[in-house]
Design a protein around this motif. Structure first.
Motif, PDB file in Angstrom:
ATOM      1  N   ASN A 100     -14.681  47.607  30.221  1.00  0.00           N
ATOM      2  CA  ASN A 100     -14.923  46.226  30.632  1.00  0.00           C
ATOM      3  C   ASN A 100     -16.173  45.719  29.915  1.00  0.00           C
ATOM      4  N   PRO A 101     -16.134  44.518  29.333  1.00  0.00           N
ATOM      5  CA  PRO A 101     -17.328  43.993  28.636  1.00  0.00           C
ATOM      6  C   PRO A 101     -18.582  43.984  29.500  1.00  0.00           C
ATOM      7  N   ARG A 102     -18.410  43.840  30.818  1.00  0.00           N
ATOM      8  CA  ARG A 102     -19.560  43.819  31.720  1.00  0.00           C
ATOM      9  C   ARG A 102     -20.317  45.147  31.694  1.00  0.00           C
ATOM     10  N   PHE A 103     -19.580  46.255  31.465  1.00  0.00           N
ATOM     11  CA  PHE A 103     -20.193  47.587  31.449  1.00  0.00           C
ATOM     12  C   PHE A 103     -20.110  48.228  30.060  1.00  0.00           C
ATOM     13  N   ALA A 104     -20.054  47.409  29.025  1.00  0.00           N
ATOM     14  CA  ALA A 104     -19.821  47.911  27.674  1.00  0.00           C
ATOM     15  C   ALA A 104     -20.907  48.879  27.204  1.00  0.00           C
ATOM     16  N   LEU A 160      -4.261  63.469  40.139  1.00  0.00           N
ATOM     17  CA  LEU A 160      -5.662  63.160  39.871  1.00  0.00           C
ATOM     18  C   LEU A 160      -5.813  62.567  38.467  1.00  0.00           C
ATOM     19  N   GLY A 161      -6.459  61.409  38.413  1.00  0.00           N
ATOM     20  CA  GLY A 161      -6.668  60.723  37.137  1.00  0.00           C
ATOM     21  C   GLY A 161      -5.540  59.791  36.759  1.00  0.00           C
ATOM     22  N   GLY A 162      -4.438  59.780  37.502  1.00  0.00           N
ATOM     23  CA  GLY A 162      -3.268  58.990  37.125  1.00  0.00           C
ATOM     24  C   GLY A 162      -3.226  57.588  37.684  1.00  0.00           C
ATOM     25  N   SER A 163      -4.267  57.137  38.362  1.00  0.00           N
ATOM     26  CA  SER A 163      -4.270  55.800  38.947  1.00  0.00           C
ATOM     27  C   SER A 163      -4.216  54.724  37.881  1.00  0.00           C
ATOM     28  N   VAL A 164      -3.399  53.707  38.125  1.00  0.00           N
ATOM     29  CA  VAL A 164      -3.328  52.542  37.248  1.00  0.00           C
ATOM     30  C   VAL A 164      -4.218  51.429  37.780  1.00  0.00           C
ATOM     31  N   GLU A 165      -4.304  51.306  39.094  1.00  0.00           N
ATOM     32  CA  GLU A 165      -5.078  50.224  39.698  1.00  0.00           C
ATOM     33  C   GLU A 165      -6.567  50.294  39.346  1.00  0.00           C
ATOM     34  N   LYS A 166      -7.079  51.478  39.098  1.00  0.00           N
ATOM     35  CA  LYS A 166      -8.502  51.603  38.745  1.00  0.00           C
ATOM     36  C   LYS A 166      -8.789  51.071  37.340  1.00  0.00           C
ATOM     37  N   LEU A 167      -7.746  50.806  36.561  1.00  0.00           N
ATOM     38  CA  LEU A 167      -7.906  50.329  35.185  1.00  0.00           C
ATOM     39  C   LEU A 167      -8.107  48.819  35.189  1.00  0.00           C
ATOM     40  N   HIS A 168      -9.181  48.370  35.844  1.00  0.00           N
ATOM     41  CA  HIS A 168      -9.620  46.973  35.855  1.00  0.00           C
ATOM     42  C   HIS A 168      -8.745  46.050  36.697  1.00  0.00           C
ATOM     43  N   TRP A 169      -7.849  46.622  37.501  1.00  0.00           N
ATOM     44  CA  TRP A 169      -7.063  45.799  38.425  1.00  0.00           C
ATOM     45  C   TRP A 169      -7.740  45.715  39.792  1.00  0.00           C
TER      46      TRP A 169
END
Length: 414
Positions: free
Chosen positions: A70-74, A285-294
């Motif tokens: 995310n540009p905010r945390f680039a 573990l690690g397979g979440s899609v929602e954590k990918l900026h959603w």
């Protein structure tokens, strides 16, 4: 056991000396005698807390690993949040170890001073040159190694102050207004400062802690429930007179509507999508899609949603089960202390149980869509430096209560 058994035997009505506080129906005088295990303190409680922290550390890494995209945390590394969280846990463990060394008598003496320090910090955080503002809220004081949140200290300070207050006011506990009015004023002052940040979630937790300790301390039950109705009414008025809070409630009632799905209901709708994707056993573990900026705040307020997506219903039930066990165990330690005539220690332990249990209940309810969205983290698991620091300190005090209980049961002195 020395002079302990006669006191225990005389606790019930037959002994004529009832305890000045409320206990459950369990009677400690009727428990059978047995050898005291030389554990020093409650090791299962310690290991459950360690398990929650370890699992939380893994999940914070999983939930935050994509944030630097995310540009905010680039400018952040992919390990930025997990390293800071691990460092906060380390500081918390050192602080907890130090807190465990202090007898409950010392905490009782420090209670008014700690409350005064918390009030001072709640005032300082509102000063623009001192407090740090994020997303319209001014809740943090930058300390270099971490951003300290005075509202977390206020939870522990109010807890200790309320327990000390009830011990001092035990003789007038049935005179409701004499017993409750000064404490209500103290909590009201804290509440005004928290609402100025604003931080209504922390205020709710503090009110529950204070009222719970008053009730467990033995204030008039009828008047207590009347006060509880007044408090609920006051929170309802706060919500209805605030456009921001009112919109959150409407979004909670219908998060999927066109009006709310991309607005106030955005977090909740994506949290529910995460649980839906996880189904029974999760996507791994690690397979979440929602954590990918959603899903916003996936590593803090909505960490449980990521757990639900990656570990499924089974993972969520395990988390709920661990918090239920943790809360019940802490409350048991508090009841045991009261039965041993350590009223301050008992009320402190039960206050910590209310704190951990209620905050976990609110966070889990928010993530599952059972309660309106509220900015409260999942204790011991969510990312947050000052929260972990104060939660570990509170648990260390509970372990100290249990340690002193065991010393008393062996005939020693706390």
């Amino acid at each position: 056991m020395g002079g302990l058994l006669p006191r225990l035997v005389g606790l019930g009505p037959a002994g004529g000396d009832g305890l000045p506080v409320r206990l459950s129906n369990r009677t400690y005088a009727g428990t059978r005698q047995g050898p005291v295990r030389e554990l020093g303190f409650d090791q299962p409680l310690l290991w459950v807390a360690v398990a929650l922290m370890a699992w939380g550390l893994v999940m914070v890494y999983s939930a935050s690993i994509a944030l630097p995209d995310n540009p905010r945390f680039a400018n952040y590394a992919h390990t930025h949040f997990v390293v800071r969280h691990g460092f906060s846990i380390l500081i918390g463990l050192v602080t907890a170890l130090m807190a465990f060394q202090f007898p409950l008598r010392t905490w009782e003496k420090l209670a008014p001073w700690l409350f005064a320090v918390a009030l001072l910090l709640l005032v300082l955080v509102l000063i623009p040159v001192i407090g740090k503002g994020v997303n319209g809220a001014r809740r943090w004081i930058p300390l270099g190694i971490m951003n300290f949140q005075p509202s977390e200290l206020a939870k522990l300070a109010v807890l200790l102050y309320a327990a000390d207050y009830m011990v001092r006011k035990m003789e007038v506990k049935e005179r409701f207004f004499r017993a409750v009015a000064p404490m209500a004023v103290a909590v009201g002052v804290v509440g005004m400062l928290l609402l100025a940040e604003p931080d209504m979630g922390a205020f709710m937790v503090i009110v529950v802690i204070a009222m719970g300790i008053l009730f467990l301390g033995g204030v008039n039950a009828r008047m207590f429930f009347l006060m509880a109705l007044v408090v609920v009414g006051a929170f309802a008025v706060m919500v209805m007179t605030s456009e921001f809070r009112r919109q959150r409630v409407f979004a909670y009632l219908d998060p999927w509507s066109m009006e709310h799905a991309l607005g106030k209901g955005y977090q909740l709708s994506h949290s529910l999508i995460a649980f839906g994707r996880g189904e029974i056993f999760g996507v791994g573990l690690g397979g979440s899609v929602e954590k990918l900026h959603w899903l916003p705040e996936a590593h803090t307020d909505f960490l449980l949603a990521v757990i639900g997506e990656e570990f499924g219903l089974i993972g969520v039930l395990v988390v709920i089960g661990l918090f239920l066990w943790l809360t019940r165990r802490i409350m048991h330690i508090g009841r045991q202390a009261i039965a041993l005539d350590q009223v301050f220690a008992g009320l402190v332990a039960q206050g910590v149980g209310l704190w951990m249990g209620f905050q976990a209940f609110i966070n889990i309810g928010v993530n599952l869509g059972a309660l309106p969205t509220k900015g409260l983290t999942l204790p011991l698991m969510s990312y947050g430096g000052s929260a972990i620091l104060l939660e570990l300190t509170a648990l260390a005090i509970v372990l100290r209560v249990d340690y002193e209980n065991r010393q008393l049961m062996k005939g020693g002195r706390s």
